[in-house]
Structures are given as C-alpha cells and as structure tokens.
Design a protein around this motif. Sequence first.
Motif, PDB file in Angstrom:
ATOM      1  N   ASN A   1       3.273   0.536   4.822  1.00 27.43           N
ATOM      2  CA  ASN A   1       4.499  -0.210   5.117  1.00 27.43           C
ATOM      3  C   ASN A   1       5.689   0.717   5.322  1.00 27.43           C
ATOM      4  O   ASN A   1       6.500   0.539   6.239  1.00 27.43           O
ATOM      5  CB  ASN A   1       4.805  -1.186   3.988  1.00 27.43           C
ATOM      6  CG  ASN A   1       4.042  -2.491   4.117  1.00 27.43           C
ATOM      7  OD1 ASN A   1       3.170  -2.613   4.969  1.00 27.43           O
ATOM      8  ND2 ASN A   1       4.348  -3.456   3.275  1.00 27.43           N
TER       9      ASN A   1
ATOM     10  N   TYR B   1       2.241  -5.119   5.613  1.00 30.21           N
ATOM     11  CA  TYR B   1       1.636  -5.968   4.584  1.00 30.21           C
ATOM     12  C   TYR B   1       2.738  -6.821   3.957  1.00 30.21           C
ATOM     13  O   TYR B   1       3.789  -6.302   3.581  1.00 30.21           O
ATOM     14  CB  TYR B   1       0.968  -5.120   3.505  1.00 30.21           C
ATOM     15  CG  TYR B   1      -0.310  -4.440   3.938  1.00 30.21           C
ATOM     16  CD1 TYR B   1      -1.536  -5.093   3.867  1.00 30.21           C
ATOM     17  CD2 TYR B   1      -0.297  -3.125   4.389  1.00 30.21           C
ATOM     18  CE1 TYR B   1      -2.715  -4.460   4.249  1.00 30.21           C
ATOM     19  CE2 TYR B   1      -1.471  -2.483   4.778  1.00 30.21           C
ATOM     20  CZ  TYR B   1      -2.674  -3.159   4.704  1.00 30.21           C
ATOM     21  OH  TYR B   1      -3.834  -2.529   5.083  1.00 30.21           O
TER      22      TYR B   1
ATOM     23  N   THR C   1      -5.020   2.145   7.309  1.00 30.61           N
ATOM     24  CA  THR C   1      -4.549   2.403   5.943  1.00 30.61           C
ATOM     25  C   THR C   1      -5.495   3.345   5.218  1.00 30.61           C
ATOM     26  O   THR C   1      -5.064   4.291   4.550  1.00 30.61           O
ATOM     27  CB  THR C   1      -4.431   1.079   5.172  1.00 30.61           C
ATOM     28  OG1 THR C   1      -3.544   0.208   5.872  1.00 30.61           O
ATOM     29  CG2 THR C   1      -3.893   1.323   3.775  1.00 30.61           C
TER      30      THR C   1
ATOM     31  N   GLU D   1      -1.250   0.873   0.768  1.00 26.92           N
ATOM     32  CA  GLU D   1      -0.616  -0.182   1.560  1.00 26.92           C
ATOM     33  C   GLU D   1       0.903  -0.037   1.547  1.00 26.92           C
ATOM     34  O   GLU D   1       1.563  -0.300   2.559  1.00 26.92           O
ATOM     35  CB  GLU D   1      -1.026  -1.555   1.031  1.00 26.92           C
ATOM     36  CG  GLU D   1      -2.504  -1.877   1.260  1.00 26.92           C
ATOM     37  CD  GLU D   1      -2.890  -3.236   0.711  1.00 26.92           C
ATOM     38  OE1 GLU D   1      -2.027  -3.885   0.082  1.00 26.92           O
ATOM     39  OE2 GLU D   1      -4.055  -3.648   0.897  1.00 26.92           O
ATOM     40  N   GLU D   2       1.466   0.392   0.429  1.00 26.22           N
ATOM     41  CA  GLU D   2       2.900   0.640   0.377  1.00 26.22           C
ATOM     42  C   GLU D   2       3.291   1.802   1.288  1.00 26.22           C
ATOM     43  O   GLU D   2       4.336   1.752   1.963  1.00 26.22           O
ATOM     44  CB  GLU D   2       3.326   0.917  -1.061  1.00 26.22           C
ATOM     45  CG  GLU D   2       3.220  -0.295  -1.979  1.00 26.22           C
ATOM     46  CD  GLU D   2       3.600   0.028  -3.403  1.00 26.22           C
ATOM     47  OE1 GLU D   2       3.839   1.237  -3.685  1.00 26.22           O
ATOM     48  OE2 GLU D   2       3.659  -0.903  -4.225  1.00 26.22           O
TER      49      GLU D   2
ATOM     50  N   THR E   1       2.539  -8.535   1.061  1.00 27.90           N
ATOM     51  CA  THR E   1       2.560  -8.204  -0.374  1.00 27.90           C
ATOM     52  C   THR E   1       1.609  -7.040  -0.607  1.00 27.90           C
ATOM     53  O   THR E   1       0.425  -7.247  -0.928  1.00 27.90           O
ATOM     54  CB  THR E   1       2.144  -9.422  -1.221  1.00 27.90           C
ATOM     55  OG1 THR E   1       0.869  -9.904  -0.760  1.00 27.90           O
ATOM     56  CG2 THR E   1       3.176 -10.525  -1.116  1.00 27.90           C
ATOM     57  N   PRO E   2       2.050  -5.809  -0.432  1.00 21.05           N
ATOM     58  CA  PRO E   2       1.165  -4.657  -0.628  1.00 21.05           C
ATOM     59  C   PRO E   2       0.662  -4.581  -2.063  1.00 21.05           C
ATOM     60  O   PRO E   2       1.420  -4.743  -3.014  1.00 21.05           O
ATOM     61  CB  PRO E   2       2.057  -3.458  -0.279  1.00 21.05           C
ATOM     62  CG  PRO E   2       3.455  -3.954  -0.424  1.00 21.05           C
ATOM     63  CD  PRO E   2       3.426  -5.402  -0.074  1.00 21.05           C
ATOM     64  N   ARG E   3      -0.643  -4.337  -2.219  1.00 26.15           N
ATOM     65  CA  ARG E   3      -1.266  -4.337  -3.544  1.00 26.15           C
ATOM     66  C   ARG E   3      -1.638  -2.941  -4.022  1.00 26.15           C
ATOM     67  O   ARG E   3      -1.916  -2.757  -5.202  1.00 26.15           O
ATOM     68  CB  ARG E   3      -2.517  -5.215  -3.514  1.00 26.15           C
ATOM     69  CG  ARG E   3      -2.229  -6.701  -3.270  1.00 26.15           C
ATOM     70  CD  ARG E   3      -3.502  -7.472  -3.037  1.00 26.15           C
ATOM     71  NE  ARG E   3      -4.164  -7.038  -1.804  1.00 26.15           N
ATOM     72  CZ  ARG E   3      -5.312  -7.552  -1.347  1.00 26.15           C
ATOM     73  NH1 ARG E   3      -5.930  -8.500  -2.045  1.00 26.15           N
ATOM     74  NH2 ARG E   3      -5.848  -7.106  -0.227  1.00 26.15           N
ATOM     75  N   THR E   4      -1.669  -1.982  -3.123  1.00 32.03           N
ATOM     76  CA  THR E   4      -2.042  -0.620  -3.502  1.00 32.03           C
ATOM     77  C   THR E   4      -0.986   0.357  -2.985  1.00 32.03           C
ATOM     78  O   THR E   4      -0.144   0.012  -2.135  1.00 32.03           O
ATOM     79  CB  THR E   4      -3.413  -0.242  -2.913  1.00 32.03           C
ATOM     80  OG1 THR E   4      -3.318  -0.233  -1.475  1.00 32.03           O
ATOM     81  CG2 THR E   4      -4.488  -1.246  -3.342  1.00 32.03           C
ATOM     82  N   GLN E   5      -1.051   1.571  -3.498  1.00 33.14           N
ATOM     83  CA  GLN E   5      -0.106   2.590  -3.043  1.00 33.14           C
ATOM     84  C   GLN E   5      -0.323   2.932  -1.575  1.00 33.14           C
ATOM     85  O   GLN E   5       0.630   3.234  -0.859  1.00 33.14           O
ATOM     86  CB  GLN E   5      -0.250   3.843  -3.906  1.00 33.14           C
ATOM     87  CG  GLN E   5       0.249   3.670  -5.336  1.00 33.14           C
ATOM     88  CD  GLN E   5       0.213   4.967  -6.107  1.00 33.14           C
ATOM     89  OE1 GLN E   5      -0.274   5.988  -5.609  1.00 33.14           O
ATOM     90  NE2 GLN E   5       0.740   4.946  -7.331  1.00 33.14           N
TER      91      GLN E   5
END
Length: 350
Positions: free
Chosen positions: A253, A241, A343, A249-250, A243-247
């Motif tokens: 990554n 991602y 995800t 998604e982080e 620009t990850p927006r949620t935990q």
Amino acid sequence: MAAVHRRLARNRRRRHVLVRPRVFRDRSNPLESLDDFEIYQRYRFCPDTIHFLVNGVSDQLVTATKRNSPVPPLLQVLLFLRFVATGAHLRLIGDSLGISESSVGRSVKAVAAAIIAVFAQATLVFPVGEIATKVKEGFRRVAGFPKVIGCVDGTQIRISTPKANEADYVNRKGFHSLNVQMVCDPNFRITSLCARWPGSCHDARIWRTSGLYQKFENGDYDGILLGDSWYPLSRYLMTPYLTPRTQSEERFNSSLCRTRVLIEQTFGIMKRKFQALHFGLRTSPDQAVSYITACCILHNIGIERGDTIISGDCRELNVADCQQAVITAHPRADGVAKRASITQSFFLKS
C-alpha cells in the motif's frame, strides 16, 4: 396603447439614426513590448513556445473575412493562452489586447479546436515499446513499484449549469462539473485522457467505457496501472488493500500510494498553470471538453519544452491522500491473484 406604439416607433428610428462608428484598435504585438518573464507570467509559456504554437495552428485558423482588420493568428493564440491561464471573462481578456468580446470568444474556440487537430495525436500518446520501458523504470525509481506504466485517476472540472440533463452534471460535492479521467507518466505527462463524462459519473464507470480499458483487456499494453479504491482491482489495474493484514500488504500500500500520488500532483500542476481549470469553465459541456483537451496538450508541450515549472508545492501530497477513498468497485479474481503475487514477490521483505 397608441402612445406606447408611437414611443416604440420613435425609439426604433433613433436606433437606426445613431449608428455606432466602427473603431479600428491598435493591435500591437505583446511579445515585442514585454520581456520574457512578463510574457511567461501572463501567458504561462515562453516566447519560443508561443511561436511554436502559432506556427503549428496558423493554417487551421481562419483570418480572411469580408470585413477589415481580422485578428492575426498570433493574437488569437495569445487570447486563448490568456483565457486558460486566468479563467477571466472574455471581455477582460479582450480589453488587454484591444479586441472585442465577440472576437475573443470566436478566437478562443478556434484556437482550442486547432490545437487539438494539430497536436493531439503526437502529444497525448500512451507509451509503448522502448518508451514504455523507460516509463516503467521511471516509476520504479519513485517508490520501487514494479512494471507500472501509468497512474490513473479522475478530477472534477467545474462548468456552468448545462441546459440539458442538468442533474447528471452535479457531482458528489454539489456543483456542476465534468469528471475528467487522466493517466500520467513519472514525468507528469498526460498519456491518456477521457473528458466527456458528467460529474456524477463514477470513476469505475468511466474506466470501463474508456478506450484504454478495452486495449488493456485485449492485451495491447504490457504493464499495470495504479489507481485508488474507486477503481476495480484487475490484473492490469492495482488498487490498495482496504484493510492490510500483514506488513507486506502495508508495504504494498505504501509503495502504491507513493507512486500513484503522481497523478494527484499532475492535477495540481495543471490547475496552477491553467487557472481556468481550477476556477471553472463558464461554458457548455461540449465546449468545456475542447478547452480541457487543449489544456492537457499544452501541459505536455510545456513539459517537453521546459516551460512547466514543477514547484515544491506540487509534491506536498502524501501517502494518506490516496488511502482516503472508500472502496466501491468490486475486485476481479484475476486482480486479487495478481496483487497477491506482486506482494509476495516484491514486498515480502522490508
């Protein structure tokens, strides 16, 4: 003018008179005079593996000539191993074994071609069936990323300034190179190679024109590849991602990058073992492709036979190293949906 012509004619006569005598050098076997550690330091392989290579390529090497004292297959293989291990000039390599520069050049080219002809089909193989299952399990143990069958990336190999299409080979760092795309498994083996593209070519373009891309498009392989943001997101190629927006998604990554960094480590292992790939190949693009392919084959043979040492330095790359790429490839809709599904299924909870 008459004096000039007389001087030129006199010099030509002198060259005909002063014929260089032929010198037959003593070509001893270095494997008999060095211990195993010294052999590995010089040629990057143990004696057993060197004999394995010689036995494999000896039938491909031409040793019968109209002149005396041809270079035997063992010395030809040692010349090539010394060449890729050091990246030194051919004259220096020849001096170490008492062989002329021209003979070294012919031997190095012949051994590279022989290694590709004999070992390529059995060594550079993309995993399928039970092997693919083991590869996925190996990647899963690395960082918990599901169904990964390989990590893909490109690396720049410096070459001499080519005579044709010179500007195409200038990469974004300003030197002439080949952009070499590779795919690795969790044991640092190279399972796919595309080495023919100039340094200015984008990773995404190399990927779209590769045979591996077409096979994934046709559904020949069951699994996904991991790449950085230079590659287009698709149902079988996952990228981070931007620009990850949620935990979740982080976490996606973080897991992807901890897994994908294996290909960066593979490049580091190869360039440490074969210094010619690190310092550059002083040759034409076509010949450089042959040397690079042969080095990849030798890399896999070294791993299979335990001759490749995986040092701690090769594992120093971290997650941040694969998040520095700026996204330049357009994601596909099927890739966006597939990434969201992975995800939600695997990274929703910590």
